[in-house]
Design an enzyme around this catalytic site. Structure first.
Site, PDB file in Angstrom:
ATOM      1  N   ASP A  26       3.252  -1.099  -5.556  1.00 18.04           N
ATOM      2  CA  ASP A  26       4.569  -0.642  -5.130  1.00 18.04           C
ATOM      3  C   ASP A  26       5.582  -1.758  -5.383  1.00 18.04           C
ATOM      4  O   ASP A  26       5.239  -2.940  -5.370  1.00 18.04           O
ATOM      5  CB  ASP A  26       4.563  -0.296  -3.640  1.00 18.04           C
ATOM      6  CG  ASP A  26       3.467   0.693  -3.290  1.00 18.04           C
ATOM      7  OD1 ASP A  26       3.527   1.827  -3.792  1.00 18.04           O
ATOM      8  OD2 ASP A  26       2.557   0.324  -2.519  1.00 18.04           O
ATOM      9  N   ASP A  67       2.820   3.670  -8.763  1.00 16.07           N
ATOM     10  CA  ASP A  67       2.490   4.076  -7.397  1.00 16.07           C
ATOM     11  C   ASP A  67       3.813   4.378  -6.689  1.00 16.07           C
ATOM     12  O   ASP A  67       4.598   5.167  -7.187  1.00 16.07           O
ATOM     13  CB  ASP A  67       1.676   2.964  -6.715  1.00 16.07           C
ATOM     14  CG  ASP A  67       0.985   3.443  -5.438  1.00 16.07           C
ATOM     15  OD1 ASP A  67       1.089   4.638  -5.104  1.00 16.07           O
ATOM     16  OD2 ASP A  67       0.346   2.623  -4.774  1.00 16.07           O
ATOM     17  N   ASP A  90       6.499   1.163   0.412  1.00 15.73           N
ATOM     18  CA  ASP A  90       5.517   1.587   1.408  1.00 15.73           C
ATOM     19  C   ASP A  90       5.727   0.793   2.686  1.00 15.73           C
ATOM     20  O   ASP A  90       5.913  -0.438   2.641  1.00 15.73           O
ATOM     21  CB  ASP A  90       4.087   1.361   0.900  1.00 15.73           C
ATOM     22  CG  ASP A  90       3.570   2.510   0.050  1.00 15.73           C
ATOM     23  OD1 ASP A  90       4.382   3.380  -0.319  1.00 15.73           O
ATOM     24  OD2 ASP A  90       2.365   2.528  -0.254  1.00 15.73           O
ATOM     25  N   ARG A  94       8.428  12.525  -1.321  1.00 12.35           N
ATOM     26  CA  ARG A  94       8.287  11.383  -0.410  1.00 12.35           C
ATOM     27  C   ARG A  94       9.576  10.576  -0.275  1.00 12.35           C
ATOM     28  O   ARG A  94       9.647   9.418  -0.666  1.00 12.35           O
ATOM     29  CB  ARG A  94       7.148  10.466  -0.840  1.00 12.35           C
ATOM     30  CG  ARG A  94       5.789  11.126  -0.835  1.00 12.35           C
ATOM     31  CD  ARG A  94       4.692  10.116  -1.148  1.00 12.35           C
ATOM     32  NE  ARG A  94       3.370  10.775  -1.243  1.00 12.35           N
ATOM     33  CZ  ARG A  94       2.245  10.137  -1.497  1.00 12.35           C
ATOM     34  NH1 ARG A  94       2.260   8.823  -1.694  1.00 12.35           N
ATOM     35  NH2 ARG A  94       1.104  10.792  -1.561  1.00 12.35           N
TER      36      ARG A  94
END
Length: 443
Positions: free
Chosen positions: A223, A262, A266, A321
């Protein structure tokens, strides 16, 4: 007193007064600068204002604002950046990033283990030769998968940078940022990241998992930024993008997209008190994950944590997301969401989440229903009020439940956010956010 003497006396008096004034101003500025929540004229020493989202809770977020001159670094290369992160012990530090720093400047081949051959990998693990019933976990180190693992470990060690506590990382000017890097804000407190463009890391060695879904899938790592078990983190005026490597340009292998990305951000493993403000998240698939697993072992560390605020961010041309939430009390207000035709959803309602989404604006293309804004992954309440879709106020929960009755959502997240700056009406959000969000627009 002669006229000449009078003028000399007046000049001396004025000079003394100017000196005193300068001293007072200097002391006042220094005192104010040290006070939490004060916005210094030096952007590198600015701190998160009071009541500005969850990161202002308790001790607030000051990053490296208190750093002395010896712990202020300006960096232009990946090696200099990692050295600055490691220098200076446990004291506060400021790292100013100048220009674009490429963490993979020598290319993917620099990480490849001797003997690694992607064509050999494709040959051995094709569904025709390997099937779809067995994963690759038991493959030996000298197999194509073993060599891939070794190569991946080399990239992992090279592109990740661990950010210590009490640190401010800030871009200088309008074109500062990172390509192919992964910031690891892991197990620390009090970090500020501002005015940087992050071009998503490209996983040079994705893994094929034959057992992922009905047809198998490619899985990637890395990430742009990971907040892992950390507290008091402020991410402000950054741009997150896939840049020169969009998924649309990626090839397919075994009939599946060769996924080399990815997430962009996060927030996981019990992280807490995070504010993300005035950022741009663009051109990405799985963008932001809050809470990385439904498992009960993970839940023990996540329950009562993962408190995050998103405000005045632009979410543009994303698939999903933005964010997907598990467990956390997440406040999402005054953001602009601009969808493309491949839009899946914005808000993922996951296990034990308590999402509040208010005063946001959505710009959806023709044929994309407002019912898709919310996606139910688990049974959890959600608050969604005062939002607009294409300029009209829409009850997102009601339209979702009416059009997707198999995923009925329960209204009422059970808490009311109080840590907010001035809240704009949703109709004003697109113009304000589109003009002010992202790297290079810090004032």
């Amino acid at each position: 007193m002669s006229t000449q003497e009078w003028h000399g006396h007046a000049i001396q008096k004025a000079a003394a007064l100017a000196g005193c004034t300068a001293l007072v101003l200097s002391l006042t500025a220094a005192t104010a600068e040290a006070r939490p929540g004060h916005h210094s004229r030096d952007a590198a020493r600015q701190t998160l204002p009071a009541k500005d989202g969850w990161a202002s809770q308790g001790t607030g977020t000051t990053g490296g604002a208190a750093a002395d001159a010896a712990h202020v670094h300006t960096v232009t290369t990946w090696a200099e950046f990692r050295a600055a992160l490691a220098a200076g012990g446990d004291g506060p530090r400021i790292i100013k990033v100048k220009g674009t720093i490429d963490a993979v400047s020598e290319g993917c081949d620099a990480f490849a283990a001797p003997g690694y051959d992607f064509d050999a990998y494709l040959e051995k693990y094709s569904p025709e030769n390997w099937g779809l019933d067995t994963d690759l976990a038991d493959e030996p180190d000298d197999s194509p998968e073993g060599l891939r693992r070794t190569s991946a470990a080399r990239q992992d060690q090279s592109i990740k940078a661990n950010v210590p506590a009490d640190t401010t990382i800030i871009g200088v000017g309008r074109n500062a940022g990172f390509k192919g890097a992964s910031l690891q804000i892991k197990g620390v407190d009090n970090v500020i990241v501002r005015n940087l463009t992050f071009e998503s890391p490209v996983d040079c060695f994705p893994q094929w998992d034959p057992t992922d879904g009905d047809k198998g899938n490619w899985n990637s790592e890395y990430d742009s930024a990971v907040v892992h078990g950390s507290t008091h983190v402020w991410l402000d005026h950054n741009t997150f993008t896939d840049g020169e490597h969009p998924d649309s340009a990626a090839p397919t292998h075994f009939g599946m997209l060769y996924q080399q990305h990815d997430g962009q951000l996060d927030i996981v493993k019990g992280a807490d008190y995070v504010t993300a403000s005035w950022n741009v998240f663009s051109e990405h698939d799985k963008t932001i994950l809050i809470g990385n697993s439904d498992s009960e072992s993970t839940a023990v560390g996540d329950r009562g944590h993962l408190k995050v605020t998103f405000h005045h961010n632009l979410f543009e041309n994303l698939v999903e997301r933005a964010p997907r939430v598990r467990f956390g009390q997440v406040d999402v207000y005054n953001n602009h969401f601009v969808a493309a035709d491949d839009y899946a959803y914005s808000f993922g309602v996951g296990k034990e989440s308590a999402l509040v989404a208010e005063h946001n604006a959505f710009t959806l293309p023709a044929g994309v229903s407002a019912a898709k804004v919310l996606k139910k992954w688990s049974e959890a309440p959600v608050t969604a009020a005062h939002n607009q879709v294409n300029g009209r106020t829409v009850d997102l929960i009601a339209v979702h439940n009416a059009q997707i009755p198999g995923e009925t959502l329960r209204p009422g997240a059970g808490w009311t956010p109080t840590l907010r700056t001035k809240v704009l009406p949703a109709k004003a959000v697109p113009a304000v956010v589109d003009h002010g969000a992202g790297a290079g627009r810090l004032r």
